[in-house]
Structure formats: structure tokens, C-alpha cells
Write an enzyme that holds these catalytic residues in place. Structure first.
Site, PDB file in Angstrom:
ATOM      1  N   MET A 287       0.841  -1.193   0.000  1.00  9.46           N
ATOM      2  CA  MET A 287       0.000   0.000   0.000  1.00  9.46           C
ATOM      3  C   MET A 287       0.879   1.248   0.000  1.00  9.46           C
ATOM      4  SD  MET A 287      -3.381  -0.079   0.464  1.00  9.46           S
ATOM      5  CE  MET A 287      -4.217  -0.727   1.878  1.00  9.46           C
TER       6      MET A 287
ATOM      7  N   CYS B 116      -3.117  -9.159   5.449  1.00  8.27           N
ATOM      8  CA  CYS B 116      -2.807  -7.842   5.998  1.00  8.27           C
ATOM      9  C   CYS B 116      -3.386  -7.702   7.400  1.00  8.27           C
ATOM     10  CB  CYS B 116      -3.378  -6.779   5.076  1.00  8.27           C
ATOM     11  SG  CYS B 116      -2.797  -5.165   5.497  1.00  8.27           S
TER      12      CYS B 116
HETATM   13  C1  LIG Z   1       4.321  -0.279   3.454  1.00  7.66           C
HETATM   14  C2  LIG Z   1       3.762  -1.661   3.283  1.00  7.66           C
HETATM   15  C3  LIG Z   1       2.519  -1.824   2.695  1.00  7.66           C
HETATM   16  C4  LIG Z   1       1.978  -3.106   2.519  1.00  7.66           C
HETATM   17  N1  LIG Z   1       0.772  -3.240   1.896  1.00  7.66           N
HETATM   18  C5  LIG Z   1       0.276  -4.488   1.660  1.00  7.66           C
HETATM   19  C6  LIG Z   1      -0.920  -4.668   0.915  1.00  7.66           C
HETATM   20  O1  LIG Z   1      -1.543  -3.714   0.420  1.00  7.66           O
HETATM   21  N2  LIG Z   1      -1.365  -5.940   0.740  1.00  7.66           N
HETATM   22  C7  LIG Z   1      -0.690  -7.032   1.239  1.00  7.66           C
HETATM   23  O2  LIG Z   1      -1.128  -8.170   1.049  1.00  7.66           O
HETATM   24  N3  LIG Z   1       0.453  -6.879   1.923  1.00  7.66           N
HETATM   25  C8  LIG Z   1       0.955  -5.651   2.131  1.00  7.66           C
HETATM   26  N4  LIG Z   1       2.152  -5.503   2.770  1.00  7.66           N
HETATM   27  C9  LIG Z   1       2.908  -6.703   3.171  1.00  7.66           C
HETATM   28  C10 LIG Z   1       3.888  -7.102   2.062  1.00  7.66           C
HETATM   29  O3  LIG Z   1       3.195  -7.466   0.888  1.00  7.66           O
HETATM   30  C11 LIG Z   1       4.773  -8.282   2.491  1.00  7.66           C
HETATM   31  O4  LIG Z   1       3.943  -9.377   2.760  1.00  7.66           O
HETATM   32  C12 LIG Z   1       5.591  -7.969   3.741  1.00  7.66           C
HETATM   33  O5  LIG Z   1       6.210  -6.705   3.656  1.00  7.66           O
HETATM   34  C13 LIG Z   1       6.668  -9.042   3.955  1.00  7.66           C
HETATM   35  O6  LIG Z   1       7.546  -9.107   2.855  1.00  7.66           O
HETATM   36  P1  LIG Z   1       9.024  -8.426   2.892  1.00  7.66           P
HETATM   37  O7  LIG Z   1       9.712  -8.956   4.122  1.00  7.66           O
HETATM   38  O8  LIG Z   1       9.684  -8.889   1.634  1.00  7.66           O
HETATM   39  O9  LIG Z   1       8.832  -6.951   2.967  1.00  7.66           O
HETATM   40  C14 LIG Z   1       2.703  -4.244   2.956  1.00  7.66           C
HETATM   41  C15 LIG Z   1       3.967  -4.065   3.536  1.00  7.66           C
HETATM   42  C16 LIG Z   1       4.500  -2.797   3.696  1.00  7.66           C
HETATM   43  C17 LIG Z   1       5.873  -2.640   4.303  1.00  7.66           C
END
Ligand SMILES: Cc1cc2nc3c(=O)[nH]c(=O)nc-3n(C[C@H](O)[C@H](O)[C@H](O)COP(=O)(O)O)c2cc1C
Length: 454
Positions: free
Chosen positions: A48, A166
Site C-alpha cells: 500500500m 494484511c
Molecule cells: C508499506 C507496506 C505496505 C503493505 N501493503 C500491503 C498490501 O496492500 N497488501 C498485502 O497483502 N500486503 C501488504 N504488505 C505486506 C507485504 O506485501 C509483504 O507481505 C511484507 O512486507 C513481507 O515481505 P518483505 O519482508 O519482503 O517486505 C505491505 C507491507 C508494507 C511494508
């Protein structure tokens, strides 16, 4: 917890089997599903306020193959807009047939605000929808399918995804969607059916979830076996609907109590990759993507080699913090030799795109988003902070009445603050350079810059 509606479009099990057969044999479906499968190795996570169409456009300039997720779009909002614009059209054209309404209602707002891709060339991409009401997910998916028929709006997604991961109170609280849905797998199955039917059986439907929630056990509980059984129950129930084969799993439990912020939820509960490894082994007919804590191409390769059968790896924060880190993805993960140019060329292409966007949309509102998408392109390079500050200034100019083309300003800022060496270094040279300087923790720096909200 959930009020289950009696949805007219939900089919009996014999009808559903027929639908599944139809969709498995439809050439359109096969094409989209094949695209999805081919692109799944590396996936940009839905984020997001980050993975908007501009950021996705930038990533597409770096990798033709990576599967790109949109930010979560609220199904309720899309369904509501569709309803009100269709009602208005019917009011103005009382004798119009349903087909005429569908083809002609005003979709400008839905497209611009929620669904449009930056260009027709976005390539493999998945639209993530959030919602917990089949009666709203259905029309939201219908809107996606309707927009795909209007080529001027560039809305050609490869698949639709349901957000079940989420934990933000905004999502999990009111209306109970996001990770809270994991506690009602039968509802998730129905929601996926609604997406599939709403998308007129054209789009594969995928689910993004966690390994579980804290509703039955604390995140500190180390009874992995019980947790795995609950996860299996979720996967089996959803997959039994015959619609979903692809699950992307953030390997942490979601803590839904208010004391945990979204940021806490992305770092405090431990990552349990081994549960995903078991799923891959136990359900070879399903496709799993691992998510959480992966920060580089070597780490993606490592997970793929540890878990034969794993469909792909999804990366979120590291992609935003340092997109260039993944510029060798096509060569190293997809065996595709198409050369990615140096960053000066990437920036030139992005600048052209930005000019085109500003001709379509009001610069005073869109400029900020166009600039935000490229702030991380030179992360970790000398003077990258000065470059970012320059982008902030450029973002504010239209509001001050200064209308120099964005492309000129963007390229000027780069030449002013960044060295030739930085601008013209090839992806492969950068990749070798990064692997030698792993100690530079750009992801943590990126999060710290954003006041620990991430
Ligand atoms: C700023 C931000 C916004 C996110 N928005 C969403 C979202 O809209 N939908 C979703 O399923 N996950 C969302 N996530 C979670 C990420 O898709 C992901 O699952 C999470 O950051 C873990 O992955 P990473 O360790 O590679 O960052 C968001 C994460 C962050 C940091």
C-alpha cells in the site's frame, strides 16, 4: 463472526465442477495461467502506498519477467463506484440495455483511482483486492473485466488476488478482512469464487495469506505442528472450492490484537519458512510462493534451491528500498538474456513515461507519486540523499505554478547529483559490487527513514 450472504452467483457443487472444467479449457484462461506460472519466480509484493502503477512501471523497466502486484484495492470502493456510475448511466439512458450500460458507463474515476495500469505494457501483474463480502467482491471483479474491454484504460491484469494477509487494524478490524479472514476458510473459498465469477471466469484467482493468526495461539507459541495443521485446514478448504491453486504465504503469524502495529507484524513474529517447505511437499498439486524477509537475488535462489517445487519468492521492502538490486532478475532467475540498460537509460525511459502521465493527469496531484516511485533507484550510491531531496523539490513545483517538463527536471537532478560511474554502471557490475558490500543495510535504512512505520 461473518454473516454469510445468500449470493445468487454462488453455484452448487455440480455447477462449480462444470465451471472449473470450462475455465481449465478456455484458451484465455490457459494463457493467463501460463503467464502467471512463467512469471512467478520473483514477485513484487503488494505494498500500500508503494506498488502503485508508477513504481510498477519502473520495476518493469528493470525486469520484463517479474510478477508485479498492485497495492491492495478496496473491493467495496470499486463496487460502490461501479454501482453509482451505472445507476447514473441508466438514469440518463432509461432505455439502454444492460450490455449498453456495461459498455458505456463512465469508468474514468474507477480507472484513474483504482485500476488503470500505467501503460499497455505492464506485463505479468496481479490486482490485489481486499474485502470480506462476496456481494462486493463480485462486482469489483466485474469492473476489472469490464475495464479490460476498454483498451484506452490499460487494465489487463494476469490474475486477481484476495488479501488474507494484511493485519492492519484498518483492514482486520472493521469489516474483518485481510488476515482475519484466515479464521474463516469457508468464507475465503466463497470470496474466491465470487472473484472468479465476477471476473467472468477469465482470471486465475490467487490468495495471499500468513501462516496463521493469533486467534487460536499466541505468536510466541512454538507448537509448530498444531499451527501447521491449522494452516493445512485453511489451504485445503480454500483449494477444495476448485478455484484457487496459488497461495502466497508470508511466513509469519498475523497478530490481530491492537497492541501490534502493522510494522510490528512484519518483524516481530518469527519467520517459519519450514512450514511453507512442508506445504510444498505435502500438496504438490498446489503452487506456493514464499514471502517475508527475503532481500536479494541470492536469497531468492537459495530458497528456490532449498525447496524444490516452490513456485516463487515474493519480495516487498527490499524491492522498494533498492529496486536496482533486482535488475539482474531476468538473467539470473528467468534465464533471459535480454540486456537491462544502465540506470541513466532507465531514468530516460521513466522520464518519458512521466511526461506522458502528466499530459493525461493533473501534475499538481500526480507529480508526487511519479517522484516517489524513483526515489530508491540510486539507493546506497554517493549523493543519493541529495538526489532524493532534489526529487522532493521537483514534486512541489507544479503547486508553485512552475511547469517545466518533469523529464527535464528529473534528468537534470540525476546529472547534477550523481556520478557518471553510478549512472552508467551496468546491472551486472552493480550486482557484483552489491555482493561485495552486503554489509550496507539499505532495507533497514529505508525503514528508518520512514520513521519505523514500515
Ligand atoms: C508499506 C507496506 C505496505 C503493505 N501493503 C500491503 C498490501 O496492500 N497488501 C498485502 O497483502 N500486503 C501488504 N504488505 C505486506 C507485504 O506485501 C509483504 O507481505 C511484507 O512486507 C513481507 O515481505 P518483505 O519482508 O519482503 O517486505 C505491505 C507491507 C508494507 C511494508
Amino acid at each position: 463472526m461473518f454473516v454469510r450472504r445468500n449470493c445468487a452467483f454462488l453455484l452448487s457443487s455440480s455447477q462449480r465442477r462444470k465451471t472449473v472444467r470450462t475455465y481449465a479449457h478456455s484458451p484465455d484462461y490457459i494463457t493467463r495461467d501460463e503467464i502467471l506460472q512463467q512469471a512467478s519466480t520473483l514477485q513484487l509484493a503488494p505494498m500500500m502506498d508503494y506498488t502503485d502503477r508508477h513504481f510498477r512501471h519502473l520495476i518493469r523497466l528493470l525486469s520484463k519477467q517479474t510478477l508485479l502486484y498492485t497495492e491492495m484495492v478496496s473491493a467495496n470502493a470499486v463496487a460502490h463506484e461501479r454501482h453509482s456510475h451505472q445507476t447514473q448511466y441508466r438514469h440518463e439512458h432509461p432505455h439502454a440495455s444492460e450490455a449498453t450500460v456495461t459498455q458505456n458507463y463512465n469508468v474514468d474515476y474507477i480507472a484513474t483511482r483504482f485500476l488503470t495500469q500505467g501503460t499497455a505494457q505492464e506485463g505479468p501483474s496481479v490486482l490485489q483486492l481486499g474485502g470480506s463480502d462476496p456481494d462486493l467482491l463480485y462486482p469489483a471483479a466485474r469492473a476489472v473485466s469490464e475495464l479490460s474491454q476498454r483498451s484506452e484504460y490499460h487494465c489487463d491484469y494476469t490474475a486477481l488476488n484476495l488479501n488474507c494477509g494484511c493485519p492492519s487494524p484498518k483492514v482486520a478490524g472493521k469489516g474483518c478482512f485481510g488476515a482475519a479472514l484466515m479464521d474463516d476458510p469457508a468464507l475465503v473459498r466463497d470470496l474466491c469464487q465470487a472473484l472468479y465469477e465476477g471476473g467472468q471466469q477469465q482470471y486465475p484467482v490467487t490468495v495471499k495469506c500468513r501462516i496463521g493468526t493469533d486467534s487460536k495461539r499466541s505468536w510466541k507459541d512454538d507448537n509448530d505442528e498444531a499451527q501447521y495443521q491449522e494452516l493445512c485446514h485453511f489451504i485445503e478448504t480454500v483449494a477444495a472450492g476448485g478455484i484457487v491453486q496459488d497461495f502466497t504465504i508470508h511466513a509469519r503469524i498475523a497478530v490481530l490484537t491492537k497492541s501490534f502495529s502493522p510494522a510490528d507484524n512484519r518483524k516481530i513474529p518469527p519467520l517459519k519458512y519450514h512450514l511453507i517447505q512442508r506445504l510444498v511437499q505435502d500438496y504438490p498439486h498446489l503452487r506456493f510462493t514464499l514471502n517475508g524477509g527475503i532481500e536479494s537475488i541470492p536469497q531468492v535462489q537459495d530458497q528456490l534451491s532449498r525447496m524444490p517445487g516452490l513456485r516463487g519468492v515474493m519480495v516487498g521492502r527490499a524491492f522498494c528500498a533498492d529496486p536496482w538490486r533486482f535488475s539482474c532478475a531476468d538473467a539470473l532467475l528467468y534465464n533471459n538474456d535480454t540486456e537491462v540498460p544502465h540506470r541513466w537509460h532507465v531514468l530516460q525511459q521513466y522520464a518519458q513515461y512521466a511526461d506522458a502521465q502528466e499530459q493525461l493527469y493533473d501534475a499538481t496531484t500526480i507529480r508526487r507519486f511519479l517522484m516517489k516511485a524513483v526515489t530508491g533507484l540510486f539507493a546506497g550510491e554517493p549523493n543519493s540523499k541529495k538526489y532524493r531531496i532534489a526529487l522532493d523539490e521537483i514534486a512541489g513545483l507544479p503547486k508553485k505554478g512552475i511547469h517545466t517538463p518533469i523529464s527535464e527536471l528529473l534528468l537534470e537532478a540525476a546529472t547534477k547529483h550523481l556520478s557518471e560511474e553510478t549512472l552508467f554502471r551496468s546491472p551486472l557490475e552493480s550486482y557484483e559490487f552489491q555482493t561485495q558490500t552486503q554489509n550496507k543495510d539499505l532495507v533497514r535504512e529505508w525503514q528508518a527513514d520512514r520513521h519505523a512505520t514500515l
